[in-house]
Design a protein around this motif. Structure first.
Motif, PDB file in Angstrom:
ATOM      1  N   LEU A   1       0.863  -1.077  -0.648  1.00 59.34           N
ATOM      2  CA  LEU A   1       0.010   0.340  -0.063  1.00 59.34           C
ATOM      3  C   LEU A   1       1.196   1.584   0.276  1.00 59.34           C
ATOM      4  N   VAL A   2       2.046   1.399   0.910  1.00 59.35           N
ATOM      5  CA  VAL A   2       2.527   2.210   0.774  1.00 59.35           C
ATOM      6  C   VAL A   2       3.250   2.939  -0.423  1.00 59.35           C
ATOM      7  N   ALA A   3       4.354   1.527  -0.870  1.00 62.34           N
ATOM      8  CA  ALA A   3       4.306   1.684  -2.393  1.00 62.34           C
ATOM      9  C   ALA A   3       3.714   2.557  -3.139  1.00 62.34           C
TER      10      ALA A   3
ATOM     11  N   SER B   1      -2.945  -1.753   7.209  1.00 59.80           N
ATOM     12  CA  SER B   1      -2.139  -3.068   7.611  1.00 59.80           C
ATOM     13  C   SER B   1      -3.273  -4.121   7.043  1.00 59.80           C
ATOM     14  N   ALA B   2      -4.177  -3.531   6.985  1.00 65.63           N
ATOM     15  CA  ALA B   2      -5.170  -4.277   6.984  1.00 65.63           C
ATOM     16  C   ALA B   2      -6.206  -5.672   5.816  1.00 65.63           C
ATOM     17  N   PHE B   3      -6.034  -6.942   6.085  1.00 65.12           N
ATOM     18  CA  PHE B   3      -5.610  -8.102   5.537  1.00 65.12           C
ATOM     19  C   PHE B   3      -7.407  -8.580   4.972  1.00 65.12           C
ATOM     20  N   ALA B   4      -8.135  -8.646   4.126  1.00 70.07           N
ATOM     21  CA  ALA B   4      -9.336  -9.230   4.274  1.00 70.07           C
ATOM     22  C   ALA B   4     -10.393  -9.792   5.011  1.00 70.07           C
ATOM     23  N   MET B   5     -10.254 -10.217   5.870  1.00 74.83           N
ATOM     24  CA  MET B   5     -11.136 -10.889   6.955  1.00 74.83           C
ATOM     25  C   MET B   5     -11.930 -10.738   7.037  1.00 74.83           C
ATOM     26  N   GLY B   6     -13.752 -11.640   7.395  1.00 78.76           N
ATOM     27  CA  GLY B   6     -15.127 -11.317   7.722  1.00 78.76           C
ATOM     28  C   GLY B   6     -14.951 -10.104   6.641  1.00 78.76           C
ATOM     29  N   HIS B   7     -15.531  -8.833   8.351  1.00 76.85           N
ATOM     30  CA  HIS B   7     -16.228  -7.752   8.515  1.00 76.85           C
ATOM     31  C   HIS B   7     -15.570  -6.980   8.110  1.00 76.85           C
ATOM     32  N   THR B   8     -13.952  -6.971   8.034  1.00 78.81           N
ATOM     33  CA  THR B   8     -13.133  -5.744   8.290  1.00 78.81           C
ATOM     34  C   THR B   8     -13.046  -5.259   6.650  1.00 78.81           C
ATOM     35  N   HIS B   9     -12.521  -3.729   7.309  1.00 83.34           N
ATOM     36  CA  HIS B   9     -12.929  -3.028   5.443  1.00 83.34           C
ATOM     37  C   HIS B   9     -10.869  -3.574   4.695  1.00 83.34           C
ATOM     38  N   PRO B  10     -10.557  -3.877   4.362  1.00 86.34           N
ATOM     39  CA  PRO B  10      -9.078  -4.133   3.602  1.00 86.34           C
ATOM     40  C   PRO B  10      -8.530  -2.806   3.274  1.00 86.34           C
TER      41      PRO B  10
ATOM     42  N   GLY C   1      -6.645   1.111  -2.891  1.00 89.52           N
ATOM     43  CA  GLY C   1      -7.134   0.225  -1.602  1.00 89.52           C
ATOM     44  C   GLY C   1      -7.348  -0.680  -2.131  1.00 89.52           C
ATOM     45  N   PHE C   2      -7.198  -2.006  -1.323  1.00 85.20           N
ATOM     46  CA  PHE C   2      -7.511  -3.319  -1.597  1.00 85.20           C
ATOM     47  C   PHE C   2      -8.915  -3.750  -1.547  1.00 85.20           C
ATOM     48  N   THR C   3      -9.576  -4.825  -2.391  1.00 87.83           N
ATOM     49  CA  THR C   3     -10.858  -4.754  -2.514  1.00 87.83           C
ATOM     50  C   THR C   3     -10.879  -6.099  -1.928  1.00 87.83           C
ATOM     51  N   LYS C   4     -11.835  -6.840  -1.470  1.00 90.39           N
ATOM     52  CA  LYS C   4     -12.213  -8.175  -0.606  1.00 90.39           C
ATOM     53  C   LYS C   4     -11.556  -9.351  -1.087  1.00 90.39           C
ATOM     54  N   ASP C   5     -10.806  -9.350  -2.245  1.00 89.58           N
ATOM     55  CA  ASP C   5      -9.841  -9.948  -3.060  1.00 89.58           C
ATOM     56  C   ASP C   5      -8.899 -10.112  -3.204  1.00 89.58           C
ATOM     57  N   MET C   6      -8.598  -8.828  -2.859  1.00 94.86           N
ATOM     58  CA  MET C   6      -7.270  -8.204  -1.986  1.00 94.86           C
ATOM     59  C   MET C   6      -6.649  -7.365  -3.294  1.00 94.86           C
TER      60      MET C   6
END
Length: 299
Positions: free
Chosen positions: A52-54, A251-260, A283-288
């Protein structure tokens, strides 16, 4: 007029966590450490943050704002690692930081982040005195970046924040002065000014007083973290509505209800005497998959 590009990310919760000494867990840290080992280490991933930072740096923003929670349970070694990460993001001149509740996780360590991250927390001219005072003021292009601290130690299972009378009084003097200088005022704060449903234990305790200040004196934009989700709330201002924008953990990876993980980009310019501000979210979608999520005109 050329636009000024401001990037915003928050809540990196940097891992891996250093191994704590037993005496360091004789506090609220024991709960935080258990939560990290049980689940949070799988949500907050350094590889996600690095990508993400890159991507953010590839957008070549004019400035970067980070709204707190660099560490997890405020171990001394966490602050050292966070300093190294800050330097990889940008120089103190190009990165403005405010602390979060995890950066002041327990009593007795509140001097750690002002010491380790001092030059990222200083207002213009304050580096000469070595003091970290909130609110701070940084002028960058057409922007006035106003950083406040809501980071206070709390009891177990609480994550509230507070500005306090001194910071609020300083804001009451600073905001009208900056309005007279014709600057685009951006308030950087960790806790959202309006508490989300179900987040009473993580609220900003003096939010009513802050909202009253903003309704009287105004800013053009509020940026916050803390809730780990995309959020846009419109606040009352003296000349119209003020957008308050939140962002997921960087730094959030998509897990459950987490916003990636995601970050915001704000393009700011003045046209015919009127401010224009457009938001772009990457940012990242649910499929990262990493890319644009949305774009809209705020002002």
């Amino acid at each position: 007029m050329t636009s000024f590009l401001l990037a915003h990310l928050s809540d990196p919760h940097l891992g891996p966590m250093p191994q704590p000494r037993l005496r360091e867990l004789a506090s609220k840290r024991a709960i935080g450490y258990f939560n990290w080992r049980r689940k949070r280490h799988a949500v907050h991933r350094r590889d996600v943050l690095g990508e993400l930072v890159a991507d953010l740096q590839a957008q070549r923003p004019d400035h970067i704002a980070i709204t707190g929670d660099l560490v997890n349970i405020a171990l001394p070694l966490e602050f050292t690692a966070a300093r190294q990460w800050l330097e990889s993001v940008g120089t103190p001149h190009d990165v403005s930081l405010v602390p979060g509740n995890h950066d002041a996780y327990v009593g007795g360590i509140r001097d750690h982040f002002p010491t380790a991250w001092a030059d990222y927390l200083h207002g213009d001219g304050a580096a000469q005195t070595g003091e970290t005072i909130f609110p701070y003021l940084r002028r960058r292009g057409p922007l006035a970046l106003i950083g406040v601290s809501t980071a206070v130690p709390t009891a177990p299972f609480m994550a509230t924040g507070r500005l306090g009378h001194v910071q609020r009084a300083s804001l009451g003097r600073l905001l009208p002065k900056l309005a007279s200088e014709n600057l685009f005022r951006v308030l950087l704060i960790h806790h959202p000014p309006v508490t989300s449903p179900g987040r009473w234990a993580a609220r900003l305790r003096d939010s009513d007083e802050l909202l009253e200040l903003l309704s009287r004196y105004g800013v053009e934009l509020v940026l916050h973290g803390h809730d780990h989700r995309h959020a846009t709330v419109w606040l009352d201002g003296p000349r119209g509505r003020i957008p308050a924008i939140g962002v997921p953990s960087a730094s959030a990876f998509a897990m459950g209800h987490t916003h990636p993980a995601a970050y915001n980009l704000f393009s700011v310019a003045k046209e015919n005497g009127t401010w224009r501000c457009e938001q772009r979210v990457r940012g990242f979608t649910k499929d990262m998959m990493l890319g644009d999520i949305k774009q809209e005109k705020l002002i």
